[in-house]
Scaffold this motif. Sequence first.
Motif, PDB file in Angstrom:
ATOM      1  N   GLY A   1       1.029  -1.172  -0.030  1.00 35.50           N
ATOM      2  CA  GLY A   1      -0.018  -0.046   0.170  1.00 35.50           C
ATOM      3  C   GLY A   1       0.641   1.139  -0.086  1.00 35.50           C
ATOM      4  N   ALA A   2       2.014   1.117   0.078  1.00 38.15           N
ATOM      5  CA  ALA A   2       3.136   2.363   0.174  1.00 38.15           C
ATOM      6  C   ALA A   2       3.217   3.004  -1.342  1.00 38.15           C
ATOM      7  CB  ALA A   2       4.108   1.922   0.560  1.00 38.15           C
ATOM      8  N   VAL A   3       2.901   2.414  -2.339  1.00 39.31           N
ATOM      9  CA  VAL A   3       3.463   2.856  -3.510  1.00 39.31           C
ATOM     10  C   VAL A   3       2.371   2.480  -4.655  1.00 39.31           C
ATOM     11  CG1 VAL A   3       5.139   3.002  -5.740  1.00 39.31           C
ATOM     12  CG2 VAL A   3       5.756   2.344  -3.218  1.00 39.31           C
ATOM     13  N   PRO A   4       1.567   3.391  -5.170  1.00 36.45           N
ATOM     14  CA  PRO A   4       0.671   3.253  -6.231  1.00 36.45           C
ATOM     15  C   PRO A   4       1.119   2.551  -7.489  1.00 36.45           C
ATOM     16  CG  PRO A   4       1.155   5.568  -6.214  1.00 36.45           C
ATOM     17  CD  PRO A   4       2.074   4.935  -5.227  1.00 36.45           C
ATOM     18  N   LEU A   5       0.361   1.593  -7.892  1.00 34.43           N
ATOM     19  CA  LEU A   5       0.582   0.563  -9.119  1.00 34.43           C
ATOM     20  C   LEU A   5       0.091   1.206 -10.168  1.00 34.43           C
ATOM     21  CD1 LEU A   5       1.769  -2.019 -10.227  1.00 34.43           C
ATOM     22  CD2 LEU A   5      -0.540  -2.993  -9.841  1.00 34.43           C
ATOM     23  N   VAL A   6       0.968   1.605 -11.311  1.00 35.63           N
ATOM     24  CA  VAL A   6       0.414   2.011 -12.428  1.00 35.63           C
ATOM     25  C   VAL A   6       1.561   1.197 -13.526  1.00 35.63           C
ATOM     26  CG1 VAL A   6       0.371   4.106 -14.047  1.00 35.63           C
ATOM     27  CG2 VAL A   6      -0.109   4.391 -11.433  1.00 35.63           C
ATOM     28  N   ALA A   7       1.051   0.460 -14.402  1.00 38.13           N
ATOM     29  CA  ALA A   7       1.909  -0.402 -15.133  1.00 38.13           C
ATOM     30  C   ALA A   7       1.056  -1.096 -16.261  1.00 38.13           C
ATOM     31  CB  ALA A   7       2.100  -1.686 -14.413  1.00 38.13           C
ATOM     32  N   SER A   8       1.678  -1.166 -17.438  1.00 38.16           N
ATOM     33  CA  SER A   8       1.127  -1.543 -18.802  1.00 38.16           C
ATOM     34  C   SER A   8       1.084  -3.068 -18.556  1.00 38.16           C
ATOM     35  CB  SER A   8       2.135  -1.373 -19.722  1.00 38.16           C
ATOM     36  OG  SER A   8       1.803  -2.019 -20.875  1.00 38.16           O
ATOM     37  N   ALA A   9      -0.180  -3.529 -19.241  1.00 30.70           N
ATOM     38  CA  ALA A   9      -0.371  -4.932 -19.036  1.00 30.70           C
ATOM     39  C   ALA A   9       0.703  -5.798 -19.901  1.00 30.70           C
ATOM     40  CB  ALA A   9      -1.665  -5.187 -19.675  1.00 30.70           C
ATOM     41  N   LYS A  10       1.390  -5.243 -20.741  1.00 28.38           N
ATOM     42  CA  LYS A  10       2.322  -5.871 -21.652  1.00 28.38           C
ATOM     43  C   LYS A  10       3.588  -6.023 -21.096  1.00 28.38           C
ATOM     44  CE  LYS A  10      -0.318  -5.498 -25.643  1.00 28.38           C
ATOM     45  NZ  LYS A  10      -0.271  -5.583 -27.324  1.00 28.38           N
ATOM     46  N   GLU A  11       4.252  -5.347 -20.047  1.00 26.84           N
ATOM     47  CA  GLU A  11       5.485  -5.161 -19.419  1.00 26.84           C
ATOM     48  C   GLU A  11       5.749  -5.913 -18.096  1.00 26.84           C
ATOM     49  OE1 GLU A  11       7.026  -1.298 -18.956  1.00 26.84           O
ATOM     50  OE2 GLU A  11       5.053  -0.577 -18.638  1.00 26.84           O
ATOM     51  N   THR A  12       6.903  -6.349 -17.722  1.00 26.93           N
ATOM     52  CA  THR A  12       7.090  -7.005 -16.555  1.00 26.93           C
ATOM     53  C   THR A  12       7.723  -5.717 -15.575  1.00 26.93           C
ATOM     54  OG1 THR A  12       7.524  -9.077 -17.456  1.00 26.93           O
ATOM     55  CG2 THR A  12       8.323  -8.605 -15.276  1.00 26.93           C
ATOM     56  N   VAL A  13       7.439  -5.341 -14.740  1.00 25.95           N
ATOM     57  CA  VAL A  13       7.535  -4.126 -13.838  1.00 25.95           C
ATOM     58  C   VAL A  13       8.031  -4.608 -12.474  1.00 25.95           C
ATOM     59  CG1 VAL A  13       6.147  -2.444 -15.278  1.00 25.95           C
ATOM     60  CG2 VAL A  13       5.130  -3.564 -13.403  1.00 25.95           C
TER      61      VAL A  13
ATOM     62  N   SER B   1       7.031  -4.651  -8.518  1.00 30.31           N
ATOM     63  CA  SER B   1       5.896  -4.650  -7.799  1.00 30.31           C
ATOM     64  C   SER B   1       6.024  -3.400  -6.979  1.00 30.31           C
ATOM     65  CB  SER B   1       5.643  -5.936  -6.847  1.00 30.31           C
ATOM     66  OG  SER B   1       6.649  -5.745  -5.743  1.00 30.31           O
ATOM     67  N   PRO B   2       4.832  -2.719  -6.204  1.00 33.30           N
ATOM     68  CA  PRO B   2       5.204  -1.597  -5.400  1.00 33.30           C
ATOM     69  C   PRO B   2       6.156  -1.816  -4.228  1.00 33.30           C
ATOM     70  CG  PRO B   2       2.733  -1.882  -5.969  1.00 33.30           C
ATOM     71  CD  PRO B   2       3.718  -3.272  -6.511  1.00 33.30           C
ATOM     72  N   ALA B   3       6.026  -3.108  -3.673  1.00 32.52           N
ATOM     73  CA  ALA B   3       7.120  -3.158  -2.765  1.00 32.52           C
ATOM     74  C   ALA B   3       8.610  -3.384  -3.267  1.00 32.52           C
ATOM     75  CB  ALA B   3       6.736  -4.514  -1.999  1.00 32.52           C
ATOM     76  N   ALA B   4       8.719  -4.150  -4.357  1.00 26.83           N
ATOM     77  CA  ALA B   4      10.071  -4.116  -4.958  1.00 26.83           C
ATOM     78  C   ALA B   4      10.684  -2.927  -5.328  1.00 26.83           C
ATOM     79  CB  ALA B   4      10.028  -5.188  -6.114  1.00 26.83           C
ATOM     80  N   ALA B   5       9.736  -2.089  -5.725  1.00 22.83           N
ATOM     81  CA  ALA B   5      10.125  -0.455  -6.198  1.00 22.83           C
ATOM     82  C   ALA B   5      10.449   0.135  -5.034  1.00 22.83           C
ATOM     83  CB  ALA B   5       9.076   0.122  -6.992  1.00 22.83           C
ATOM     84  N   GLY B   6       9.726   0.237  -3.899  1.00 28.36           N
ATOM     85  CA  GLY B   6      10.152   0.888  -2.649  1.00 28.36           C
ATOM     86  C   GLY B   6      11.406   0.186  -2.067  1.00 28.36           C
ATOM     87  N   ALA B   7      11.918  -0.986  -2.383  1.00 32.78           N
ATOM     88  CA  ALA B   7      13.173  -1.474  -1.784  1.00 32.78           C
ATOM     89  C   ALA B   7      14.297  -1.016  -2.394  1.00 32.78           C
ATOM     90  CB  ALA B   7      13.189  -3.108  -1.730  1.00 32.78           C
ATOM     91  N   MET B   8      13.955  -0.965  -3.875  1.00 33.08           N
ATOM     92  CA  MET B   8      14.909  -0.522  -4.850  1.00 33.08           C
ATOM     93  C   MET B   8      15.430   1.040  -4.381  1.00 33.08           C
ATOM     94  SD  MET B   8      15.924  -2.965  -6.580  1.00 33.08           S
ATOM     95  CE  MET B   8      17.143  -2.344  -7.555  1.00 33.08           C
TER      96      MET B   8
END
Length: 192
Positions: free
Chosen positions: A97-109, A111-118
């Motif tokens: 719940g920390a990061v909003p998810l906005v992603a294209s259906a055709k790409e591997t992005v 996850s919000p938790a992984a983005a926060g960890a990076m």
Amino acid sequence: MQSRTPQGAEPGPTRADIEAGLSEELASVMSGARRRAVRDGDRQVDTAHLLHSLLEHEPRVRAVFDGGPQLARLLGYLVQRSIGYGLQWQGTVEDSGAVPLVASAKETVLSPAAAGAMEAAIDRAVLRGEPQAGGVDLLAALAADAECRAVEVLRSAGVDVAELLRRTEGAEGADGGAGRETGCESGWTSAR
């Protein structure tokens, strides 16, 4: 379709911003995690993918653990992801719940938790005076997020997560950030 990003919210760092803050070794880890996510049929690289790739590619990360039996048990859980352990995650979004998810259906992005960890890994490196994050920085960021899948895997494999966090403070000269939150509360979005 309505955006899940609140109006007036500042956009977080882009994928290019994140990748510029990674060491060559950590960029390799990211590539490995993306390949693993695609191979597993996941649209998102989650924190368990990152942990798995860290253990495969980073000897300094492996050195933080208790040794052979603990690493073998941990890798065993991670390998079972697509055949048993972790099947409950298929088709779901890892989101604290920390990061909003906005992603294209055709790409591997990420996850919000992984983005926060990076982002937390990069912040940790910057506090230490380093221009780029390394594997131990990412391990510390993953372990600090009690709600992420990587921590679920660590606990299932019998890893004492609090002790692991203490060990990351001494690894890689990582004294920066001591006593500071290193969790995954960032505002980086997964949009590209």
